[in-house]
Design a protein around this motif. Structure first.
Motif, short mmCIF file in Angstrom:
data_model
loop_
_atom_site.label_atom_id
_atom_site.label_comp_id
_atom_site.label_asym_id
_atom_site.label_seq_id
_atom_site.Cartn_x
_atom_site.Cartn_y
_atom_site.Cartn_z
N ASN A 58 0.52 -1.38 -0.01
CA ASN A 58 -0.24 -0.03 0.30
C ASN A 58 1.17 1.20 0.01
OD1 ASN A 58 -2.83 -1.56 -0.27
ND2 ASN A 58 -2.31 -1.25 2.12
N VAL A 59 2.24 0.64 0.52
CA VAL A 59 2.87 2.43 0.62
C VAL A 59 3.31 2.55 -0.22
CG1 VAL A 59 4.71 3.37 1.80
CG2 VAL A 59 3.50 2.18 3.76
N GLU A 60 3.59 1.69 -1.19
CA GLU A 60 4.60 1.80 -2.21
C GLU A 60 3.41 2.30 -3.67
OE1 GLU A 60 6.42 -2.60 -2.57
OE2 GLU A 60 7.56 -1.34 -1.60
N THR A 61 2.47 1.34 -3.21
CA THR A 61 1.73 1.87 -4.20
C THR A 61 1.25 3.59 -4.14
OG1 THR A 61 0.80 -0.42 -4.65
CG2 THR A 61 -1.23 1.46 -5.61
N LEU A 62 1.11 3.66 -2.42
CA LEU A 62 0.36 4.92 -2.55
C LEU A 62 1.76 6.30 -2.82
CD1 LEU A 62 -1.56 7.53 -2.05
CD2 LEU A 62 -1.12 7.09 0.43
N THR A 63 2.63 5.97 -2.89
CA THR A 63 4.16 6.26 -3.49
C THR A 63 3.90 7.14 -4.36
OG1 THR A 63 5.06 5.74 -1.16
CG2 THR A 63 6.57 7.07 -2.86
N ALA A 64 4.09 5.67 -5.10
CA ALA A 64 3.97 5.72 -6.55
C ALA A 64 2.81 7.31 -7.39
CB ALA A 64 3.90 4.02 -7.41
N GLN A 65 1.38 6.99 -6.85
CA GLN A 65 0.81 7.74 -7.40
C GLN A 65 0.47 8.80 -7.16
OE1 GLN A 65 -2.58 6.72 -9.27
NE2 GLN A 65 -1.64 5.06 -9.18
N TRP A 66 1.37 9.58 -5.44
CA TRP A 66 1.75 10.46 -5.06
C TRP A 66 2.98 10.82 -6.15
CZ3 TRP A 66 0.71 13.87 -2.05
CH2 TRP A 66 1.91 14.88 -1.66
N LEU A 67 3.76 10.37 -6.70
CA LEU A 67 5.18 10.97 -7.23
C LEU A 67 4.49 11.47 -9.03
CD1 LEU A 67 8.07 8.66 -6.09
CD2 LEU A 67 8.13 11.02 -6.03
N LEU A 68 3.48 10.57 -9.26
CA LEU A 68 2.94 11.22 -10.73
C LEU A 68 1.78 11.90 -10.37
CD1 LEU A 68 1.39 6.71 -11.78
CD2 LEU A 68 3.56 8.87 -12.75
N PHE A 69 1.10 12.35 -9.74
CA PHE A 69 -0.23 13.28 -9.28
C PHE A 69 0.61 14.79 -8.71
CE2 PHE A 69 -2.01 9.96 -11.06
CZ PHE A 69 -2.93 10.15 -12.12
N ASP A 70 1.52 14.66 -7.99
CA ASP A 70 2.57 15.76 -6.79
C ASP A 70 1.56 17.25 -7.05
OD1 ASP A 70 3.44 16.88 -4.44
OD2 ASP A 70 5.21 16.82 -5.80
N GLY A 71 2.39 17.68 -9.04
CA GLY A 71 1.65 18.34 -9.06
C GLY A 71 0.12 18.69 -8.56
N GLU A 72 -0.50 18.16 -9.56
CA GLU A 72 -1.91 18.20 -9.66
C GLU A 72 -2.57 18.04 -8.24
OE1 GLU A 72 -3.62 18.49 -11.79
OE2 GLU A 72 -2.06 18.52 -13.42
N LEU A 73 -1.94 17.46 -7.12
CA LEU A 73 -2.53 17.41 -5.96
C LEU A 73 -2.54 19.04 -5.55
CD1 LEU A 73 -1.57 13.31 -4.31
CD2 LEU A 73 -3.78 14.71 -4.78
N LYS A 74 -0.75 19.55 -5.87
CA LYS A 74 -0.70 20.91 -4.52
C LYS A 74 -1.70 21.65 -5.27
CE LYS A 74 4.15 20.27 -4.28
NZ LYS A 74 5.56 20.56 -4.58
N LYS A 75 -2.16 21.40 -7.30
CA LYS A 75 -3.47 22.65 -7.21
C LYS A 75 -4.45 21.94 -6.81
CE LYS A 75 -0.97 22.50 -11.96
NZ LYS A 75 -1.43 21.80 -13.29
N LEU A 76 -5.12 20.85 -6.57
CA LEU A 76 -6.62 20.67 -5.52
C LEU A 76 -6.13 21.42 -4.45
CD1 LEU A 76 -7.10 17.83 -8.12
CD2 LEU A 76 -8.05 20.21 -8.18
N LYS A 77 -5.01 21.99 -3.52
CA LYS A 77 -5.19 21.63 -2.56
C LYS A 77 -5.49 20.33 -1.72
CE LYS A 77 -5.59 26.56 -2.60
NZ LYS A 77 -4.68 26.83 -3.31
N HIS A 78 -4.72 18.88 -1.84
CA HIS A 78 -5.21 17.80 -0.95
C HIS A 78 -3.60 17.14 -0.92
CE1 HIS A 78 -9.21 16.93 -1.35
NE2 HIS A 78 -9.47 18.04 -2.80
N VAL A 79 -2.52 17.81 -0.81
CA VAL A 79 -1.51 17.62 -0.15
C VAL A 79 -1.09 17.14 0.62
CG1 VAL A 79 1.35 17.86 -0.25
CG2 VAL A 79 0.20 18.82 -2.22
N SER A 80 -1.91 17.71 1.62
CA SER A 80 -1.48 17.79 3.38
C SER A 80 -1.98 16.29 3.61
CB SER A 80 -1.86 18.96 4.03
OG SER A 80 -3.52 18.88 3.81
N GLN A 81 -3.17 16.35 3.36
CA GLN A 81 -3.61 14.93 2.66
C GLN A 81 -4.07 13.75 3.15
OE1 GLN A 81 -5.58 17.78 1.73
NE2 GLN A 81 -7.27 18.01 2.19
N ILE A 82 -3.11 14.05 2.03
CA ILE A 82 -2.04 12.36 1.04
C ILE A 82 -1.34 12.47 1.62
CG2 ILE A 82 -1.27 11.40 -0.45
CD1 ILE A 82 -4.13 11.37 -0.76
N GLU A 83 -0.10 13.54 2.23
CA GLU A 83 1.33 13.28 3.09
C GLU A 83 0.38 12.71 4.48
OE1 GLU A 83 2.82 17.17 3.23
OE2 GLU A 83 3.73 17.03 1.72
#
Length: 118
Positions: A58-83
């Protein structure tokens, strides 16, 4: 077909008698009440190791998703929740590792001595 044979036992019974053939031969089945502490610890260890495996995936999958969509999540202001989720998942993985280590030490101390050959 053979007629069904039913045996009633209480939930707290240590042994259940089960018919294993048509010639009235009876076997005793092991229940949770007959397991040794060593067997219980090993059962828990197996379950925790399985949980650790899935937590790691789960950590590996979530990390991979995070790396792919980091920029988009920042734009959507969801970074802190995912972190926060990633941090909690990582903490669970660490806690599982610690508990597995402790239970493995306990299992060694509970292991019955080897039977002597005669």
């Amino acid at each position: 077909m053979y007629p069904a044979k039913h045996v009633l036992v209480s939930e707290t019974a240590s042994f259940a008698r089960l018919s294993c053939s048509t010639d009235e031969t009876w076997d005793t089945a092991m229940t949770a009440d007959t397991k040794t502490p060593f067997e219980h610890v090993n059962d828990v260890l197996a379950q925790l190791k399985e949980m650790r495996h899935y937590a790691k995936n789960n950590v590996e999958t979530l990390t991979a998703q995070w790396l792919l969509f980091d920029g988009e999540l920042k734009k959507l202001k969801h970074v802190s929740q995912i972190e926060a989720l990633m941090t909690r998942q990582s903490e669970l993985h660490d806690a599982l590792n610690e508990e597995i280590d402790k239970l493995e030490e306990l299992a060694v101390s509970l292991q019955p001595p080897p039977e002597e050959a005669q």
